[in-house]
Design a protein around this motif. Structure first.
Motif, PDB file in Angstrom:
ATOM      1  N   PRO A 360      -2.618   1.415   2.210  1.00 21.13           N
ATOM      2  CA  PRO A 360      -1.922   1.231   3.639  1.00 21.13           C
ATOM      3  C   PRO A 360      -2.837   1.888   4.593  1.00 21.13           C
ATOM      4  CG  PRO A 360      -1.200   3.186   2.339  1.00 21.13           C
ATOM      5  CD  PRO A 360      -1.699   2.273   1.406  1.00 21.13           C
ATOM      6  N   ARG A 361      -2.529   1.799   5.832  1.00 21.54           N
ATOM      7  CA  ARG A 361      -3.338   2.369   6.855  1.00 21.54           C
ATOM      8  C   ARG A 361      -3.125   3.904   6.749  1.00 21.54           C
ATOM      9  NH1 ARG A 361      -1.271   1.631  12.866  1.00 21.54           N
ATOM     10  NH2 ARG A 361      -2.664   3.316  13.283  1.00 21.54           N
ATOM     11  N   GLY A 362      -4.267   4.934   7.123  1.00 18.50           N
ATOM     12  CA  GLY A 362      -4.225   5.991   7.201  1.00 18.50           C
ATOM     13  C   GLY A 362      -4.013   6.733   8.319  1.00 18.50           C
ATOM     14  N   ASP A 363      -4.667   7.762   8.862  1.00 21.12           N
ATOM     15  CA  ASP A 363      -4.435   8.417  10.378  1.00 21.12           C
ATOM     16  C   ASP A 363      -4.747   7.261  11.361  1.00 21.12           C
ATOM     17  OD1 ASP A 363      -3.920  10.699   9.294  1.00 21.12           O
ATOM     18  OD2 ASP A 363      -5.992  11.551   9.277  1.00 21.12           O
ATOM     19  N   GLY A 364      -5.783   6.394  10.953  1.00 20.13           N
ATOM     20  CA  GLY A 364      -5.982   5.250  11.846  1.00 20.13           C
ATOM     21  C   GLY A 364      -5.520   3.964  11.091  1.00 20.13           C
ATOM     22  N   PHE A 365      -6.472   2.983  11.245  1.00 18.70           N
ATOM     23  CA  PHE A 365      -6.168   1.710  10.298  1.00 18.70           C
ATOM     24  C   PHE A 365      -6.923   1.705   8.946  1.00 18.70           C
ATOM     25  CE2 PHE A 365      -4.789   0.135  14.489  1.00 18.70           C
ATOM     26  CZ  PHE A 365      -3.944  -0.494  14.301  1.00 18.70           C
ATOM     27  N   THR A 366      -7.845   2.617   8.982  1.00 21.37           N
ATOM     28  CA  THR A 366      -8.578   2.749   7.653  1.00 21.37           C
ATOM     29  C   THR A 366      -8.480   4.003   6.946  1.00 21.37           C
ATOM     30  OG1 THR A 366     -10.450   3.818   8.939  1.00 21.37           O
ATOM     31  CG2 THR A 366     -10.445   1.379   8.988  1.00 21.37           C
ATOM     32  N   ARG A 367      -9.052   3.991   5.983  1.00 18.89           N
ATOM     33  CA  ARG A 367      -9.021   5.470   4.982  1.00 18.89           C
ATOM     34  C   ARG A 367     -10.095   5.328   4.002  1.00 18.89           C
ATOM     35  NH1 ARG A 367      -4.299   4.889   0.938  1.00 18.89           N
ATOM     36  NH2 ARG A 367      -3.980   6.997   1.302  1.00 18.89           N
ATOM     37  N   ARG A 368     -10.376   6.537   3.775  1.00 17.21           N
ATOM     38  CA  ARG A 368     -11.661   6.577   2.621  1.00 17.21           C
ATOM     39  C   ARG A 368     -11.155   6.031   1.164  1.00 17.21           C
ATOM     40  NH1 ARG A 368     -15.315  11.661   0.803  1.00 17.21           N
ATOM     41  NH2 ARG A 368     -13.393  12.633  -0.229  1.00 17.21           N
ATOM     42  N   SER A 369      -9.869   6.112   1.067  1.00 15.42           N
ATOM     43  CA  SER A 369      -9.297   5.757  -0.132  1.00 15.42           C
ATOM     44  C   SER A 369      -9.795   4.396  -0.541  1.00 15.42           C
ATOM     45  CB  SER A 369      -7.827   5.794  -0.223  1.00 15.42           C
ATOM     46  OG  SER A 369      -7.369   5.463  -1.542  1.00 15.42           O
ATOM     47  N   PRO A 380      -8.360  -3.591  -4.354  1.00 14.14           N
ATOM     48  CA  PRO A 380      -7.512  -3.269  -3.306  1.00 14.14           C
ATOM     49  C   PRO A 380      -6.547  -4.261  -2.788  1.00 14.14           C
ATOM     50  CG  PRO A 380      -9.827  -3.777  -2.295  1.00 14.14           C
ATOM     51  CD  PRO A 380      -9.775  -4.049  -3.752  1.00 14.14           C
ATOM     52  N   VAL A 381      -5.418  -3.516  -2.404  1.00 17.02           N
ATOM     53  CA  VAL A 381      -4.187  -4.249  -1.947  1.00 17.02           C
ATOM     54  C   VAL A 381      -3.851  -3.873  -0.412  1.00 17.02           C
ATOM     55  CG1 VAL A 381      -1.830  -4.945  -2.100  1.00 17.02           C
ATOM     56  CG2 VAL A 381      -3.281  -4.476  -4.230  1.00 17.02           C
ATOM     57  N   PHE A 382      -4.244  -4.585   0.481  1.00 19.01           N
ATOM     58  CA  PHE A 382      -3.720  -4.306   2.100  1.00 19.01           C
ATOM     59  C   PHE A 382      -2.624  -4.876   2.569  1.00 19.01           C
ATOM     60  CE2 PHE A 382      -8.729  -4.698   1.373  1.00 19.01           C
ATOM     61  CZ  PHE A 382      -8.929  -3.390   1.361  1.00 19.01           C
ATOM     62  N   PHE A 383      -2.370  -4.003   3.614  1.00 21.26           N
ATOM     63  CA  PHE A 383      -1.189  -4.583   4.221  1.00 21.26           C
ATOM     64  C   PHE A 383      -1.345  -4.817   5.644  1.00 21.26           C
ATOM     65  CE2 PHE A 383      -0.286  -1.815   0.652  1.00 21.26           C
ATOM     66  CZ  PHE A 383       0.589  -2.741   0.016  1.00 21.26           C
ATOM     67  N   TRP A 384      -2.802  -4.282   6.120  1.00 15.63           N
ATOM     68  CA  TRP A 384      -3.157  -4.557   7.453  1.00 15.63           C
ATOM     69  C   TRP A 384      -4.429  -5.139   7.242  1.00 15.63           C
ATOM     70  CZ3 TRP A 384       0.316  -0.512   6.708  1.00 15.63           C
ATOM     71  CH2 TRP A 384       1.148  -0.354   7.559  1.00 15.63           C
ATOM     72  N   LYS A 385      -4.735  -6.321   8.376  1.00 17.16           N
ATOM     73  CA  LYS A 385      -6.139  -6.727   8.177  1.00 17.16           C
ATOM     74  C   LYS A 385      -7.210  -5.955   8.649  1.00 17.16           C
ATOM     75  CE  LYS A 385      -4.565 -11.571   7.890  1.00 17.16           C
ATOM     76  NZ  LYS A 385      -4.589 -13.002   8.434  1.00 17.16           N
ATOM     77  N   ARG A 386      -6.596  -5.071   9.616  1.00 20.09           N
ATOM     78  CA  ARG A 386      -7.524  -4.027  10.238  1.00 20.09           C
ATOM     79  C   ARG A 386      -8.035  -2.930   9.482  1.00 20.09           C
ATOM     80  NH1 ARG A 386      -5.353  -2.850  16.223  1.00 20.09           N
ATOM     81  NH2 ARG A 386      -7.024  -1.644  16.209  1.00 20.09           N
ATOM     82  N   THR A 387      -7.413  -2.978   8.359  1.00 17.36           N
ATOM     83  CA  THR A 387      -8.146  -1.828   7.349  1.00 17.36           C
ATOM     84  C   THR A 387      -9.418  -1.884   6.716  1.00 17.36           C
ATOM     85  OG1 THR A 387      -5.769  -1.325   6.538  1.00 17.36           O
ATOM     86  CG2 THR A 387      -7.249  -0.458   5.232  1.00 17.36           C
ATOM     87  N   ALA A 388      -9.457  -3.288   6.547  1.00 17.57           N
ATOM     88  CA  ALA A 388     -10.929  -3.411   5.767  1.00 17.57           C
ATOM     89  C   ALA A 388     -11.433  -4.976   6.479  1.00 17.57           C
ATOM     90  CB  ALA A 388     -11.029  -3.864   4.550  1.00 17.57           C
ATOM     91  N   TYR A 389     -10.720  -6.269   6.593  1.00 16.22           N
ATOM     92  CA  TYR A 389     -11.525  -7.391   6.771  1.00 16.22           C
ATOM     93  C   TYR A 389     -11.997  -7.532   8.424  1.00 16.22           C
ATOM     94  CZ  TYR A 389      -7.973  -8.738   3.264  1.00 16.22           C
ATOM     95  OH  TYR A 389      -7.145  -8.815   1.815  1.00 16.22           O
ATOM     96  N   LEU A 390     -11.429  -6.589   9.128  1.00 19.46           N
ATOM     97  CA  LEU A 390     -11.866  -6.762  10.505  1.00 19.46           C
ATOM     98  C   LEU A 390     -12.613  -5.505  10.747  1.00 19.46           C
ATOM     99  CD1 LEU A 390      -8.743  -8.159  12.447  1.00 19.46           C
ATOM    100  CD2 LEU A 390     -10.646  -9.460  11.628  1.00 19.46           C
TER     101      LEU A 390
END
Length: 484
Positions: A360-369, A380-390
């Motif tokens: 899931p997103r962290g403090d922002g849309f990304t996280r070191r995890s 990885p299983v993402f739920f926001w495209k801004r976590t990695a794809y963008l």
């Protein structure tokens, strides 16, 4: 007063207290002149005067970084620096060295001094001896995920395409540890003026440099160790969160490397968070890839994190509930009970034992995890495209489905079972996605040596070469800087 603070070091101030040697120099000069024919006095005087002015000019120019006798740049071969070379500013210590050394005051809750160990890699992660191959243990450190400014500066000083001659540079690097500067002021009763103090000082300093004036900063870059949102407080927003560095005119044209970027800002490049694996050689990379490829994974998926009860409709809480309800398929690491930020072996163990990992997103849309997960060969299983794809286009495959799974968060809120979605992937599909994740591991880890790896491009080299290509493209297109 500000100019004197920026231009004078402690040694300069100390030297002001020393007795003058003007009288001794005058006597020496008279003695020399007495032995020279009068016809040559004028010529000698002009030569001496020119040398004095030259020395004064160099000493009064803070932008010039003169190499010391010990300072040596690595050898590079023809063709390695086709995109250009980088000049690293030698900033006054208050913008980097003093911030790093003031490690007891960088965080309102605990000291950050351990993060400075091993050239910014942090304490050795000896606890991983029972988790990773024994001969790879020296390559693991509990690296602070917000210590990128220090790591990038150290690497830049030894970068093969660094130049000590600014007139030969394609790009200029500003080693300002702004994430460290603002970190201590994000919480507590601090004013916007407090949070902007270092940023305003840096902006004034850099705008005085002739190389900045030449391009208005359009061939300059800086690394931001925290999320971009920590540097985007509106200037007129009073005491709101963060510093307003990125809204200052000095930064308007500067390219920013940051662990999470604003996807609508073309001058920002998202780079991976520092992970805890820092390979010493190409063989370290290959051995780790073989190790994660051969893991016997007993869990379908893992979730590292906890719920946030204080947040209404907390999405992390939904993931936690699904994981706990599927304990036969899901492995959970509770960050409310374990110190996930400073490092725990439980995280790596969970990812190594699972085919998929929920991100899931962290403090922002990304996280070191995200990178810890992929480092372990977990998908990885993402739920926001801004976590990695963008975000990390240079560091992850261009086809999202080739290495990850996307489940829209709304579907999860509406009752979609994550376990059932993941069970639809065949063994062959899982193996194919994992192989793609493993292939990209070199691109999102940072090497241990400041000189990088011999034949493998790590995250630092991938990032800097990408930025140099951007600068080269800008020059070819005749990009014009934005000027007030």
């Amino acid at each position: 007063m500000l100019d004197s603070i920026l231009s004078q070091s402690a040694a300069d101030l100390e030297n002001l207290k020393k007795p003058s040697k003007n009288d001794e120099l005058k006597l020496s000069l008279k003695s020399v002149l007495a032995q020279i024919p009068l016809s040559r006095h004028v010529l000698l005087f002009v030569i001496i005067l020119f040398q004095v002015f030259l020395v004064l000019y160099i000493l009064r120019s803070p932008h010039v970084s003169l190499p010391s006798r010990q300072q040596q740049l690595p050898d590079f071969h023809a063709g390695e620096c086709e995109a250009g070379r980088i000049y690293v500013y030698e900033l006054p210590p208050l913008f980097n060295v003093e911030l790093k050394n003031n490690c007891t005051n960088l965080d309102p809750w605990h000291s950050k001094c351990d993060a400075n160990l091993n050239d910014g890699l942090g304490p050795a992660a000896a606890q991983l001896a029972r988790v990773v191959p024994e001969n790879l243990v020296p390559a693991w450190y509990w690296t602070d995920h917000y210590w990128g400014e220090v790591l990038y500066h150290n690497r830049m000083l030894s970068y093969k395409c660094r130049t000590l001659e600014p007139e030969k540079a394609t790009a200029f690097y500003i080693p300002f540890y702004v994430g460290l500067a603002v970190g201590n002021y994000l919480w507590g009763n601090y004013s916007g003026k407090d949070r902007d103090w270092h940023s305003e000082m840096l902006a004034r300093w850099v705008q005085e440099q002739p190389w900045w004036k030449r391009s208005y900063g359009s061939d300059h870059m800086i690394m931001l160790g925290r999320l971009t949102w920590d540097f985007r407080r509106a200037i007129d927003a009073g005491n709101d969160w963060g510093t307003s560095l990125l809204h200052m005119p000095a930064m308007r044209n500067v390219i920013r490397l940051c662990v999470e970027r604003n996807i609508w800002d073309p001058l920002e490049v998202a780079v991976p968070y520092p992970t805890i694996f820092h390979p010493r050689s190409d063989s370290d990379i290959l051995e780790w890839q073989r190790f994660v490829r051969g893991q016997n994974r007993t869990k379908l998926f893992a979730y590292v994190g906890g719920g946030r009860e204080s947040i209404k409709n907390d999405f992390r809480g939904l993931l936690l509930t699904q994981c706990l309800n599927e304990s036969g398929s899901c492995q959970h690491v509770d960050c409310a009970r374990k110190n996930c930020l400073d490092g725990t072996t439980a995280i790596m163990e969970a990812f190594l034992d699972s085919n998929f990992c929920l991100q899931p997103r962290g403090d922002g849309f990304t996280r070191r995890s995200v990178f810890d997960c992929m480092l372990a060969g977990s998908i990885p299983v993402f739920f926001w495209k801004r976590t990695a794809y963008l975000q990390y286009e240079w560091f992850v495959p261009a086809e999202p489905e080739s290495y990850s799974v996307f489940i829209h968060r709304s579907d999860v809120r509406n009752g979609t079972s994550i376990r059932k979605v993941l069970e639809r992937y065949s063994r062959e599909e899982v193996d194919r996605m994992r192989e793609k994740v493993i292939e990209y591991i070199p691109r999102f880890v940072y090497a241990k040596s400041n000189e990088g790896l011999k034949n493998t491009k790590d995250a630092f080299e991938t990032a800097i070469e990408g930025v140099l290509r951007k600068f080269k493209d800008h020059m070819q297109r005749g990009r014009i800087a934005v000027v007030d």
